[in-house]
Design a protein around this motif. Structure first.
Motif, mmCIF file in Angstrom:
data_model
loop_
_atom_site.group_PDB
_atom_site.id
_atom_site.type_symbol
_atom_site.label_atom_id
_atom_site.label_comp_id
_atom_site.label_asym_id
_atom_site.label_seq_id
_atom_site.Cartn_x
_atom_site.Cartn_y
_atom_site.Cartn_z
ATOM 1 N N SER A 317 0.802 -1.233 0.000
ATOM 2 C CA SER A 317 0.000 0.000 0.000
ATOM 3 C C SER A 317 0.826 1.270 0.000
ATOM 4 C CB SER A 317 -0.883 0.072 1.251
ATOM 5 O OG SER A 317 -1.561 -1.107 1.444
ATOM 6 N N HIS A 318 2.059 1.202 0.479
ATOM 7 C CA HIS A 318 2.791 2.457 0.708
ATOM 8 C C HIS A 318 4.202 2.496 0.114
ATOM 9 C CE1 HIS A 318 -0.324 3.890 3.449
ATOM 10 N NE2 HIS A 318 -0.269 2.744 4.091
ATOM 11 N N LEU A 319 4.513 1.558 -0.773
ATOM 12 C CA LEU A 319 5.854 1.640 -1.385
ATOM 13 C C LEU A 319 5.812 1.407 -2.897
ATOM 14 C CD1 LEU A 319 8.961 1.948 -0.979
ATOM 15 C CD2 LEU A 319 9.069 -0.536 -0.817
ATOM 16 N N ILE A 320 5.125 0.350 -3.311
ATOM 17 C CA ILE A 320 5.113 0.021 -4.739
ATOM 18 C C ILE A 320 4.157 0.974 -5.448
ATOM 19 C CG2 ILE A 320 4.645 -1.797 -6.428
ATOM 20 C CD1 ILE A 320 5.180 -3.802 -4.114
ATOM 21 N N ARG A 321 4.631 1.540 -6.572
ATOM 22 C CA ARG A 321 3.796 2.548 -7.234
ATOM 23 C C ARG A 321 3.281 2.104 -8.583
ATOM 24 N NH1 ARG A 321 7.934 7.255 -7.847
ATOM 25 N NH2 ARG A 321 9.127 5.474 -8.585
ATOM 26 N N SER A 322 3.850 1.055 -9.132
ATOM 27 C CA SER A 322 3.556 0.665 -10.510
ATOM 28 C C SER A 322 2.058 0.478 -10.748
ATOM 29 C CB SER A 322 4.262 -0.668 -10.782
ATOM 30 O OG SER A 322 3.714 -1.309 -11.884
ATOM 31 N N PRO A 323 1.597 0.810 -11.982
ATOM 32 C CA PRO A 323 0.181 0.539 -12.286
ATOM 33 C C PRO A 323 -0.147 -0.958 -12.171
ATOM 34 C CG PRO A 323 1.405 1.185 -14.273
ATOM 35 C CD PRO A 323 2.293 1.431 -13.093
ATOM 36 N N TYR A 324 0.890 -1.798 -12.148
ATOM 37 C CA TYR A 324 0.666 -3.244 -12.040
ATOM 38 C C TYR A 324 0.549 -3.716 -10.598
ATOM 39 C CZ TYR A 324 1.403 -4.427 -16.938
ATOM 40 O OH TYR A 324 1.272 -4.572 -18.288
ATOM 41 N N LYS A 325 0.727 -2.795 -9.637
ATOM 42 C CA LYS A 325 0.885 -3.303 -8.271
ATOM 43 C C LYS A 325 -0.315 -4.109 -7.790
ATOM 44 C CE LYS A 325 -0.470 0.656 -5.534
ATOM 45 N NZ LYS A 325 -0.742 0.757 -4.128
ATOM 46 N N ASP A 326 -1.511 -3.719 -8.216
ATOM 47 C CA ASP A 326 -2.691 -4.480 -7.807
ATOM 48 C C ASP A 326 -3.276 -5.281 -8.960
ATOM 49 O OD1 ASP A 326 -2.551 -3.416 -5.203
ATOM 50 O OD2 ASP A 326 -3.526 -1.572 -5.902
ATOM 51 N N LYS A 327 -2.445 -5.525 -9.963
ATOM 52 C CA LYS A 327 -2.974 -6.216 -11.136
ATOM 53 C C LYS A 327 -2.213 -7.499 -11.386
ATOM 54 C CE LYS A 327 -3.405 -2.570 -14.256
ATOM 55 N NZ LYS A 327 -3.211 -2.157 -15.559
ATOM 56 N N LYS A 328 -2.902 -8.418 -12.055
ATOM 57 C CA LYS A 328 -2.225 -9.629 -12.524
ATOM 58 C C LYS A 328 -1.139 -9.224 -13.502
ATOM 59 C CE LYS A 328 -6.015 -12.723 -12.866
ATOM 60 N NZ LYS A 328 -6.935 -13.156 -13.879
ATOM 61 N N ARG A 329 0.001 -9.835 -13.394
ATOM 62 C CA ARG A 329 1.064 -9.579 -14.363
ATOM 63 C C ARG A 329 0.864 -10.546 -15.524
ATOM 64 N NH1 ARG A 329 4.156 -7.767 -9.810
ATOM 65 N NH2 ARG A 329 2.447 -6.770 -8.717
ATOM 66 N N PRO A 330 1.164 -10.088 -16.759
ATOM 67 C CA PRO A 330 1.034 -11.016 -17.884
ATOM 68 C C PRO A 330 1.940 -12.234 -17.675
ATOM 69 C CG PRO A 330 2.106 -8.940 -18.546
ATOM 70 C CD PRO A 330 1.639 -8.755 -17.144
#
Ligand code: GLA
Length: 731
Positions: A317-330
């Motif tokens: 919640s407080h470090l990773i910023r990537s748009p993928y952080k809450d998404k499945k990675r391909p």
């Protein structure tokens, strides 16, 4: 009341997280900043009596004749140097006069909602709702040094972060040590848990009793390293997996570090962490300031489990910023173990064609596509496409892969330069080097001097140019050797001691620019496997390659140590071919899948060559990934059994935050003759809910599953694994 309270009369600061409290006290006329308490939440932090300063003549203002006894025993928040505290200092200088002493006293403070960004550095973040910050301004009047101790208390996770800002308002001086945090505590028969490793076996958990004297972890390799990890857990006597008191200390930094624990004559423990002072010397002109990286502190009274949950939640919640952080990675397929350097467009497309039919979503082209690189002896720095290998060019390949419905990713090692490269021939002075000395090659390469602006600019452009040239949606950013030959032509003699830290800042700047220019890019960091797997890099990339060792059984230990402090969503994990290229072990394809499922999940093999029965399993594995990845990424992680400890079997569990779903993975590493079954107690379920377990008859109550357990039928041989998927049954 906010997370931070100042009791003016008592001169006490109380920092509260949901379940922990941290207390700082200002004492004596000299305004020493003392550490009073860190532990389970207490209502009233006015516990200044613990500092014993009322016992005059203990304090210097009452008994200056015993100043040293005071300084050598007082629990300091940020100990100065050279004036009577013989324990490890946090800050040291070299003045124009050649002196090293520093003494800090409190001047003023600020408390405000939210958390400031740290210029040029990765750091945890939070808004006014989720955290509050205390800045304690201290000074050394003799040096003209203003030292601000920054503390942030989070209100949604049991974490306190600390860092230090040092500003010189006096004559120019050199900082020779600037740690990020220090804390003095009474010993509670502490043990230290650290993560040791090497290439191919990163982050192995090790415990040792904190004894008198001094111990710790460190890296002087220019990166966080395979060997030691910038993490320590201090475990109070009796603490274990799910109970007892554990303090986690984790450094948000990717370069040289030191973490230390020192037990002194009075049975007090001083723990501290920060940039390693070895070969560190930072010049501060009048008016200049230095910001240390941040340390994350977490307290748990539910053993390692609580610590793990706190760190996972913080990083998610407080470090990773990537748009993928809450998404499945391909789901990717990487060609490294498939082809090594021996590939061309046709070979890659053959892999992609087969992979796309089976549900794999992205092709990653690894090392060897640029310059004239056909082995590891050349071309780093020459980031232009080798058209002999990639006939038709990069864009053609990417377009063809895209036409198959797959994304395309690419490998870079931007920080390096091969002596056999066009770049080196043109700019031999761009490598880090000590004049007059033969450079120390490693994997046949030198490290670029990224502290020089022109080198940094060139490095960024060479990566960005490739990314702009085609539809590239993923980058694996590698770093395959550690730093040596610390010398830069871009810095004057008295700033050569800044190179290690400036190098790390340059890497951060490069990655910040990359994710800014390509905001949708999926960035995966890597360093000869997992040598730069640290919270600093997670600020830029939501995942990091865990280890070059892809053997499913070795991975059990590597992933256990990694998952102790990092969310599973960050752990790069692939299914590779057998016999395994690192250890030669042959494991079941299914087991390899179950182990990779606990990370980002992907493939690293020649899908056109592996056995047909393995290929046939891929669609089901792809389905399994899609079915469980939300749970793996977002759930609470529980360690149920440790192969690293019991040498026979491994077991972990993920439970969704709402406790309606769970997934248990069990791996029998060594078969055991005449052994029928094993009882496994689940964790983290809702005692009052009822669950169905896929593939088993019946409905089970949460309390039954947690306290009585399930039976893992155990008639199988080595390396077999099983998943148990639990879903809530509503009646
Ligand atoms: C490192 C990485 C590997 C691979 C090679 C390529 O070892 O960890 O995954 O990319 O470099 O040289």
């Amino acid at each position: 009341m906010g997370a931070i309270t100042f009791y003016e009369k008592e001169r006490i600061f109380q920092l509260d997280t949901p379940k922990s409290t941290y207390v700082i006290g200002i004492v004596d006329e000299e305004n020493f900043v003392g550490h009073v308490y860190y532990g389970k939440k207490i209502k009233d932090g006015r516990v200044g009596y613990l500092l014993r300063t009322a016992e005059a003549p203990f304090v210097p203002s009452k008994n200056n004749g015993e100043r040293v006894s005071f300084l050598d025993s007082f629990p300091m928040e940020y100990p100065g140097n050279g004036l009577g505290d013989y324990r490890r200092s946090s800050i040291a200088v070299r003045t124009q006069g050649g002196h090293a002493a520093v003494a800090l006293s409190y001047v003023s403070h600020k408390i405000y909602p939210g958390k400031p960004a740290l210029p040029g550095l990765p750091a945890t973040f939070g808004d006014a709702e989720s955290c509050e910050t205390l800045e304690l301004l201290c000074e050394d009047g003799v040096l003209g040094l203003k030292v601000t101790l920054l503390y942030t208390a989070f209100t949604d996770v049991d974490v306190i972060t600390r860092s230090v800002r040092i500003e010189n308002q006096g004559e120019a001086l050199y900082l020779t040590k600037a740690l990020s945090f220090s804390m003095d505590m009474d010993n509670r028969d502490f043990s230290l848990l650290t993560l040791h490793g090497s290439w191919g076996r990163e982050r192995m958990m090790e415990r040792r009793r904190v004894g008198h004297g001094f111990m710790g972890v460190e890296s002087v390799r220019g990166e966080s390293s395979h060997q030691d990890h910038p993490f320590m857990a201090l475990e109070a006597e009796g603490a274990g997996q799910s109970s007892g008191e554990v303090y986690g200390i984790h450094f948000v930094y990717s370069g040289n570090f030191i973490g230390q624990a020192e037990l002194n004559q009075f049975d007090k423990v001083r723990v501290s962490m920060g940039i390693h002072p070895e070969n560190f010397c930072w010049k501060l002109e009048r008016g200049e300031s230095f910001q240390t990286p941040e340390v994350v502190l977490t307290y748990s009274d539910t053993g390692y489990e609580g610590m793990t949950h706190n760190l996972h939640d913080l990083y998610r919640s407080h470090l990773i910023r990537s748009p993928y952080k809450d998404k499945k990675r391909p789901i990717l397929i990487n060609n490294w173990e498939a082809t090594y350097f021996d590939f061309d467009t046709e070979k890659l497309l053959a892999i992609a064609r087969q992979a796309s039919k089976l549900g794999i979503e992205m092709l990653v082209m690894d090392d060897g596509w640029f310059g004239h690189r056909n082995d590891d002896t050349s071309s780093l720095g020459d980031w232009y496409v080798n058209e002999e290998k990639l006939k038709g060019g990069l864009k053609y390949l990417v377009d063809e892969v895209n036409k198959l419905g797959m994304k395309f990713g690419i490998w870079f090692e931007p920080e390096m330069i091969s002596p056999d490269s066009k770049l080196y021939r043109e700019h031999p002075d761009w490598a880090l080097a000590v004049p007059g000395r033969t450079g120390s090659l490693c994997r046949n390469q030198y490290v670029l001097d990224l502290t020089r602006r022109e080198v940094l600019e060139h490095t960024y452009e060479s990566v960005a140019k490739i990314l702009r040239s085609a539809n590239i949606e993923y980058v694996k950013w590698d770093m395959n050797r550690q730093l040596t030959d610390i010398g830069s032509l871009g810095l004057p003699a008295d700033r050569q001691g800044e190179i290690y830290h400036r190098y790390v800042l340059a890497v951060y700047e490069l990655q910040e620019r990359l994710v800014t220019e390509f905001p949708q890019l999926l960035l995966e960091n890597c360093s000869g496997g997992g040598a730069r797997f640290d919270p600093g890099m997670l600020y830029y990339s939501p995942q990091i390659w865990c280890s070059d060792d892809t053997d499913a059984i070795e991975r059990l230990k590597i992933q256990e140590g990694t998952a102790l402090i990092y969310p599973l969503s960050t752990m790069g994990a692939h299914i590779s071919d057998c016999p395994n290229h690192t250890v030669g072990r042959v494991t079941l394809f299914e087991t390899r899948g179950h182990v990779a499922l606990a990370g980002t999940f992907g493939y690293e093999l020649d899908i056109t060559k592996i056995p047909e029965e393995d290929v046939k399993q891929i669609p089901a594995q792809v389905e399994m990934y899609h079915k469980y990845n939300d749970l793996v990424r977002g759930g609470d992680y529980y360690r149920l059994a440790s192969y690293a400890g019991n040498h026979m079997y491994d077991c972990w569990e993920l439970v969704s935050k709402d406790k309606t779903e769970a997934l248990v993975t069990f791996v029998q590493v060594l078969g055991r003759p005449n052994y029928k079954s094993r009882r496994i107690l689940l964790k983290g379920l809702d005692a009052d809910k009822y669950y169905r377990i896929e593939g088993l008859d019946g409905v089970y109550a949460g309390d039954t599953l947690m306290y009585a357990g399930i039976l893992v039928e155990n008639p199988w041989g080595d390396f077999q694994s099983r998943l148990y998927h639990l879903t809530e049954v509503l009646n």
